[in-house]
Design a protein around this motif. Sequence first.
Motif, PDB file in Angstrom:
ATOM      1  N   LEU A  56      -3.652  -3.685   2.365  1.00 25.85           N
ATOM      2  CA  LEU A  56      -4.094  -4.942   2.988  1.00 25.85           C
ATOM      3  C   LEU A  56      -4.556  -4.740   4.432  1.00 25.85           C
ATOM      4  N   GLY A  57      -5.286  -3.652   4.671  1.00 21.93           N
ATOM      5  CA  GLY A  57      -5.841  -3.402   6.002  1.00 21.93           C
ATOM      6  C   GLY A  57      -4.950  -2.625   6.945  1.00 21.93           C
ATOM      7  N   HIS A  58      -3.744  -2.241   6.485  1.00 21.05           N
ATOM      8  CA  HIS A  58      -2.799  -1.486   7.310  1.00 21.05           C
ATOM      9  C   HIS A  58      -2.615  -0.094   6.714  1.00 21.05           C
ATOM     10  N   LYS A  59      -2.555   0.924   7.555  1.00 31.72           N
ATOM     11  CA  LYS A  59      -2.337   2.296   7.074  1.00 31.72           C
ATOM     12  C   LYS A  59      -0.833   2.551   7.022  1.00 31.72           C
ATOM     13  N   VAL A  60      -0.311   2.821   5.818  1.00 33.62           N
ATOM     14  CA  VAL A  60       1.136   2.909   5.601  1.00 33.62           C
ATOM     15  C   VAL A  60       1.509   4.279   5.029  1.00 33.62           C
ATOM     16  N   GLU A 107       0.112   1.917  10.782  1.00 38.08           N
ATOM     17  CA  GLU A 107      -0.840   1.701  11.870  1.00 38.08           C
ATOM     18  C   GLU A 107      -1.752   0.555  11.462  1.00 38.08           C
ATOM     19  N   THR A 108      -1.914  -0.388  12.378  1.00 38.81           N
ATOM     20  CA  THR A 108      -2.760  -1.549  12.126  1.00 38.81           C
ATOM     21  C   THR A 108      -3.908  -1.535  13.126  1.00 38.81           C
ATOM     22  N   PRO A 109      -5.147  -1.476  12.624  1.00 38.43           N
ATOM     23  CA  PRO A 109      -6.301  -1.521  13.526  1.00 38.43           C
ATOM     24  C   PRO A 109      -6.358  -2.860  14.271  1.00 38.43           C
ATOM     25  N   PRO A 110      -7.151  -2.922  15.354  1.00 35.08           N
ATOM     26  CA  PRO A 110      -7.304  -4.179  16.096  1.00 35.08           C
ATOM     27  C   PRO A 110      -7.804  -5.302  15.198  1.00 35.08           C
ATOM     28  N   LYS A 111      -7.342  -6.514  15.481  1.00 36.04           N
ATOM     29  CA  LYS A 111      -7.837  -7.740  14.828  1.00 36.04           C
ATOM     30  C   LYS A 111      -7.614  -7.755  13.309  1.00 36.04           C
ATOM     31  N   VAL A 112      -6.535  -7.136  12.841  1.00 33.04           N
ATOM     32  CA  VAL A 112      -6.233  -7.141  11.411  1.00 33.04           C
ATOM     33  C   VAL A 112      -5.062  -8.073  11.149  1.00 33.04           C
ATOM     34  N   GLN A 113      -5.259  -8.979  10.196  1.00 32.35           N
ATOM     35  CA  GLN A 113      -4.207  -9.918   9.814  1.00 32.35           C
ATOM     36  C   GLN A 113      -3.164  -9.198   8.975  1.00 32.35           C
ATOM     37  N   GLY A 114      -2.011  -9.825   8.884  1.00 32.29           N
ATOM     38  CA  GLY A 114      -0.956  -9.298   8.036  1.00 32.29           C
ATOM     39  C   GLY A 114      -1.012  -9.929   6.660  1.00 32.29           C
ATOM     40  N   PRO A 115       0.060  -9.760   5.902  1.00 38.73           N
ATOM     41  CA  PRO A 115       0.137 -10.356   4.573  1.00 38.73           C
ATOM     42  C   PRO A 115       0.250 -11.875   4.685  1.00 38.73           C
ATOM     43  N   PRO A 116       0.081 -12.597   3.583  1.00 42.11           N
ATOM     44  CA  PRO A 116       0.305 -14.042   3.638  1.00 42.11           C
ATOM     45  C   PRO A 116       1.767 -14.311   4.013  1.00 42.11           C
ATOM     46  N   GLU A 153       3.056   1.442  -2.671  1.00 41.92           N
ATOM     47  CA  GLU A 153       2.499   2.471  -3.547  1.00 41.92           C
ATOM     48  C   GLU A 153       1.595   1.867  -4.622  1.00 41.92           C
ATOM     49  N   GLN A 154       1.952   0.700  -5.153  1.00 41.35           N
ATOM     50  CA  GLN A 154       1.165   0.063  -6.217  1.00 41.35           C
ATOM     51  C   GLN A 154      -0.089  -0.627  -5.668  1.00 41.35           C
ATOM     52  N   MET A 155       0.010  -1.233  -4.484  1.00 44.89           N
ATOM     53  CA  MET A 155      -1.099  -2.032  -3.940  1.00 44.89           C
ATOM     54  C   MET A 155      -2.013  -1.235  -3.018  1.00 44.89           C
ATOM     55  N   GLY A 156      -1.564  -0.071  -2.583  1.00 44.98           N
ATOM     56  CA  GLY A 156      -2.323   0.685  -1.592  1.00 44.98           C
ATOM     57  C   GLY A 156      -3.477   1.484  -2.178  1.00 44.98           C
ATOM     58  N   ILE A 157      -4.453   1.769  -1.341  1.00 46.22           N
ATOM     59  CA  ILE A 157      -5.598   2.616  -1.676  1.00 46.22           C
ATOM     60  C   ILE A 157      -5.389   3.941  -0.939  1.00 46.22           C
ATOM     61  N   PRO A 158      -5.395   5.082  -1.655  1.00 46.68           N
ATOM     62  CA  PRO A 158      -5.170   6.368  -0.981  1.00 46.68           C
ATOM     63  C   PRO A 158      -6.106   6.551   0.216  1.00 46.68           C
ATOM     64  N   GLU A 159      -5.533   7.027   1.323  1.00 41.91           N
ATOM     65  CA  GLU A 159      -6.284   7.212   2.572  1.00 41.91           C
ATOM     66  C   GLU A 159      -7.523   8.084   2.358  1.00 41.91           C
ATOM     67  N   PRO A 206     -11.154  -8.712  -2.578  1.00 41.02           N
ATOM     68  CA  PRO A 206     -10.589  -9.873  -3.280  1.00 41.02           C
ATOM     69  C   PRO A 206      -9.728  -9.498  -4.488  1.00 41.02           C
ATOM     70  N   GLU A 207     -10.123  -8.465  -5.236  1.00 44.68           N
ATOM     71  CA  GLU A 207      -9.321  -8.124  -6.418  1.00 44.68           C
ATOM     72  C   GLU A 207      -7.919  -7.624  -6.036  1.00 44.68           C
ATOM     73  N   ILE A 208      -7.813  -6.943  -4.898  1.00 42.94           N
ATOM     74  CA  ILE A 208      -6.484  -6.494  -4.429  1.00 42.94           C
ATOM     75  C   ILE A 208      -5.674  -7.705  -3.973  1.00 42.94           C
ATOM     76  N   ILE A 209      -6.307  -8.580  -3.190  1.00 41.17           N
ATOM     77  CA  ILE A 209      -5.617  -9.789  -2.719  1.00 41.17           C
ATOM     78  C   ILE A 209      -5.093 -10.587  -3.922  1.00 41.17           C
ATOM     79  N   ASN A 210      -5.930 -10.746  -4.943  1.00 41.18           N
ATOM     80  CA  ASN A 210      -5.516 -11.483  -6.143  1.00 41.18           C
ATOM     81  C   ASN A 210      -4.363 -10.797  -6.859  1.00 41.18           C
ATOM     82  N   LYS A 211      -4.412  -9.460  -6.908  1.00 42.30           N
ATOM     83  CA  LYS A 211      -3.343  -8.683  -7.549  1.00 42.30           C
ATOM     84  C   LYS A 211      -2.031  -8.889  -6.781  1.00 42.30           C
ATOM     85  N   VAL A 212      -2.110  -8.861  -5.449  1.00 45.18           N
ATOM     86  CA  VAL A 212      -0.917  -9.083  -4.622  1.00 45.18           C
ATOM     87  C   VAL A 212      -0.344 -10.469  -4.909  1.00 45.18           C
TER      88      VAL A 212
END
Length: 144
Positions: free
Chosen positions: A10-14, A29-38, A107-113, A125-131
Motif C-alpha cells: 500500500l505504498g510503504h516499503k516493508v 520506509e514511507t515515501p513523502p506524501k503517502v497515505q496509510g491504510p484505511p 506477505e500476502q498483500m505486498g509486491i516484491p521490491e 485498485p485491485e490490491i486495495i479491493n483485495k485488502v
Amino acid sequence: MNANNTKWVLGHKVTPHETSGDYDLMVAETPPKVQGPPPHLHNAFKESFLIIEGEMEFFVNGKTRVVKAGESVDIPPKTLHTFGNTSDKPCKWINIHSPKGFRTFFEQMGIPESEENAIEKSVAPEIINKVMATAMEYDMIINV
C-alpha cells in the motif's frame, strides 16, 4: 537486513525480520506524501511504531498528531488508527505487532521490491479491493 523479502505494501516499503518472541517485527520506509491504510483496528493485536527518521502523522482514537524521529506510538487492541507521511521527506520506522501473526498480511498483500513498478502496483485498485475484502482474515477491522 532481509532485503530479499522486502515488499511494497500500500505504498510503504516493508521488510519483515525474524523473531523468536511472540511478536512480528518490521522495518518500513514511507515515501513523502503517502497515505496509510484505511482507519482500522485489531481485536487481538497490540501494535507499536517507532519513528527512526523523518516524521509520520498518526490518527489514533479520534486524535491526530505528528510523531517525529525518536518518538513512538503504542496502540492497544480495539483502538481505531491509521497513519501517513504528510511531509516532503521519507520516513523510516519500525513496526511491531504482538502476538505474532500480522506479518502474513504484508506477505500476502505486498509486491516484491524487485518487481518493476512495485510501488505503483502496491496501490493499484485491485490490491486495495483485495485488502478491503480480506482484511478481517488478518484481524484488521476497517472502519469505513
